[in-house]
Design a protein around this motif. Structure first.
Motif, PDB file in Angstrom:
ATOM      1  N   GLY A   1     -20.822   7.008 -10.639  1.00  0.00           N
ATOM      2  CA  GLY A   1     -22.097   6.356 -10.959  1.00  0.00           C
ATOM      3  C   GLY A   1     -21.977   4.888 -10.583  1.00  0.00           C
ATOM      4  O   GLY A   1     -22.361   3.997 -11.339  1.00  0.00           O
TER       5      GLY A   1
ATOM      6  N   TYR B   1     -31.847  -3.378  -7.672  1.00  0.00           N
ATOM      7  CA  TYR B   1     -30.711  -3.296  -8.598  1.00  0.00           C
ATOM      8  C   TYR B   1     -29.511  -4.040  -8.007  1.00  0.00           C
ATOM      9  O   TYR B   1     -28.822  -4.795  -8.709  1.00  0.00           O
ATOM     10  CB  TYR B   1     -30.350  -1.830  -8.856  1.00  0.00           C
ATOM     11  CG  TYR B   1     -29.321  -1.644  -9.952  1.00  0.00           C
ATOM     12  CD1 TYR B   1     -29.714  -1.384 -11.259  1.00  0.00           C
ATOM     13  CD2 TYR B   1     -27.963  -1.751  -9.684  1.00  0.00           C
ATOM     14  CE1 TYR B   1     -28.777  -1.233 -12.269  1.00  0.00           C
ATOM     15  CE2 TYR B   1     -27.021  -1.604 -10.686  1.00  0.00           C
ATOM     16  CZ  TYR B   1     -27.432  -1.338 -11.971  1.00  0.00           C
ATOM     17  OH  TYR B   1     -26.492  -1.204 -12.971  1.00  0.00           O
TER      18      TYR B   1
ATOM     19  N   ASP C   1     -21.959   8.261  -6.322  1.00  0.00           N
ATOM     20  CA  ASP C   1     -23.228   8.092  -7.023  1.00  0.00           C
ATOM     21  C   ASP C   1     -24.187   9.207  -6.633  1.00  0.00           C
ATOM     22  O   ASP C   1     -24.174   9.718  -5.514  1.00  0.00           O
ATOM     23  CB  ASP C   1     -23.860   6.727  -6.706  1.00  0.00           C
ATOM     24  CG  ASP C   1     -24.863   6.306  -7.763  1.00  0.00           C
ATOM     25  OD1 ASP C   1     -24.504   5.504  -8.662  1.00  0.00           O
ATOM     26  OD2 ASP C   1     -26.026   6.782  -7.714  1.00  0.00           O
TER      27      ASP C   1
HETATM   28  C1  LIG Z   1     -27.360   1.685 -14.763  1.00  0.00           C
HETATM   29  S1  LIG Z   1     -26.735   2.177 -13.187  1.00  0.00           S
HETATM   30  C2  LIG Z   1     -25.019   1.635 -13.285  1.00  0.00           C
HETATM   31  C3  LIG Z   1     -24.458   1.307 -11.923  1.00  0.00           C
HETATM   32  C4  LIG Z   1     -23.085   0.645 -11.952  1.00  0.00           C
HETATM   33  N1  LIG Z   1     -22.069   1.544 -12.467  1.00  0.00           N
HETATM   34  C5  LIG Z   1     -23.134  -0.613 -12.763  1.00  0.00           C
HETATM   35  O1  LIG Z   1     -22.284  -0.772 -13.645  1.00  0.00           O
HETATM   36  O2  LIG Z   1     -23.984  -1.468 -12.494  1.00  0.00           O
HETATM   37  C6  LIG Z   1     -26.564   3.939 -13.369  1.00  0.00           C
HETATM   38  C7  LIG Z   1     -26.034   4.570 -12.099  1.00  0.00           C
HETATM   39  O3  LIG Z   1     -25.557   5.878 -12.430  1.00  0.00           O
HETATM   40  C8  LIG Z   1     -25.928   6.758 -11.404  1.00  0.00           C
HETATM   41  N2  LIG Z   1     -25.952   8.122 -11.958  1.00  0.00           N
HETATM   42  C9  LIG Z   1     -26.747   8.585 -12.944  1.00  0.00           C
HETATM   43  N3  LIG Z   1     -26.514   9.880 -13.163  1.00  0.00           N
HETATM   44  C10 LIG Z   1     -25.536  10.238 -12.297  1.00  0.00           C
HETATM   45  C11 LIG Z   1     -24.868  11.468 -12.022  1.00  0.00           C
HETATM   46  N4  LIG Z   1     -25.210  12.603 -12.653  1.00  0.00           N
HETATM   47  N5  LIG Z   1     -23.879  11.476 -11.101  1.00  0.00           N
HETATM   48  C12 LIG Z   1     -23.569  10.341 -10.411  1.00  0.00           C
HETATM   49  N6  LIG Z   1     -24.193   9.150 -10.602  1.00  0.00           N
HETATM   50  C13 LIG Z   1     -25.162   9.110 -11.528  1.00  0.00           C
HETATM   51  C14 LIG Z   1     -27.297   6.260 -10.982  1.00  0.00           C
HETATM   52  O4  LIG Z   1     -27.694   6.751  -9.718  1.00  0.00           O
HETATM   53  C15 LIG Z   1     -27.079   4.757 -11.014  1.00  0.00           C
HETATM   54  O5  LIG Z   1     -26.624   4.270  -9.789  1.00  0.00           O
END
Ligand SMILES: C[S@@+](CC[C@H](N)C(=O)[O-])C[C@H]1O[C@@H](n2cnc3c(N)ncnc32)[C@H](O)[C@@H]1O
Length: 229
Positions: A68, A31, A89
């Protein structure tokens, strides 16, 4: 009987969070590789982040949470825009990657469902494509945490997939196994959830509205004036 149903529902809650954590632990490196330069090709997203930075600065600045944050490229972009940005995250491996990619910045493991931020401690909060895995029933609690953690008057910036469908994603980022639901949401649905959580909704943008996977960006704010909440 009621004890049994409570237990079943708690186990279910843990399951989806565990699946998200495990999935992003698995894909963290790939990623990061796929998103490292992603902002370079998205002028409208960069413009939204610039406007967000301007709003935070106009409010006097202060700590900004990227919730996140994944591998931290948005956190770093906000930092380069002059903000005191840090990332949170769910995935410990993502946080390791973020620390490695951006050694000067702060990144912590934590869940938005139990956001590890003190009340009114954030001058601004960004959640970019991190609510997309959250089931609808978890949204009010998470948005409540966002509102609680923001200072009165603090801006919130959400980015998410626009649409109405949900699907189970079983692999991604180079064929790695995943088990996460990806929820597309109408901007009007997200705006209503924000209002229900006590936010004032200020602006919205649709990015690539004619593409197969349009993006939505919403600006909201924790109101300065007491609202009784
Ligand atoms: C699609 S990625 C987006 C990452 C980044 N924000 C971006 O724009 O590229 C989703 C991210 O959200 C995090 N995530 C999902 N659920 C979460 C939660 N309950 N608390 C914190 N992070 C979370 C995942 O671990 C992942 O790194």
């Amino acid at each position: 009987m009621s004890e049994l149903s409570v237990t079943v529902s708690l186990v279910g809650t843990d399951d989806w969070l565990t699946d998200i954590r495990t999935s992003y632990d698995t894909v963290a490196d790939s990623y990061a590789g796929q998103t490292r330069e992603a902002l370079d090709g998205t002028p409208y997203i960069r413009a939204a982040l610039a406007l967000f930075a301007e709003l935070v600065s106009a409010g006097g600045g202060g700590p900004v949470a990227d919730v996140g944050c994944g591998p931290g490229h948005v956190t770093a972009h906000l930092h380069d825009s002059g903000l005191d940005a840090f990332g949170i995250d769910l995935s410990p491996v993502m946080i390791d990657v973020a620390r490695r990619e951006h050694p000067g910045l702060r990144f912590e493991v934590g869940s938005m469902t139990d956001l590890p931020l003190a009340d009114a401690s954030a001058a601004g909060l960004v959640a970019f494509w991190s609510l997309i895995h959250l089931p609808d029933h978890a949204l009010p609690g998470v948005l409540g945490h966002f509102r609680r953690a923001l200072r009165p008057g603090g801006p919130l910036l959400l980015g998410f997939h626009a649409g109405e469908t949900s699907r189970l994603k079983t692999e991604g980022y180079g064929g790695h196994p995943m088990k996460v639901y990806v929820h597309r949401r109408k901007p009007a649905f997200a705006a209503a959830a924000l209002r229900d959580a006590g936010f004032a909704v200020e602006a919205q943008m649709l990015v690539d509205p004619d593409a197969s996977l349009p993006g939505a960006v919403l600006f909201a704010r924790r109101p300065s004036a007491p609202t009784g909440r």
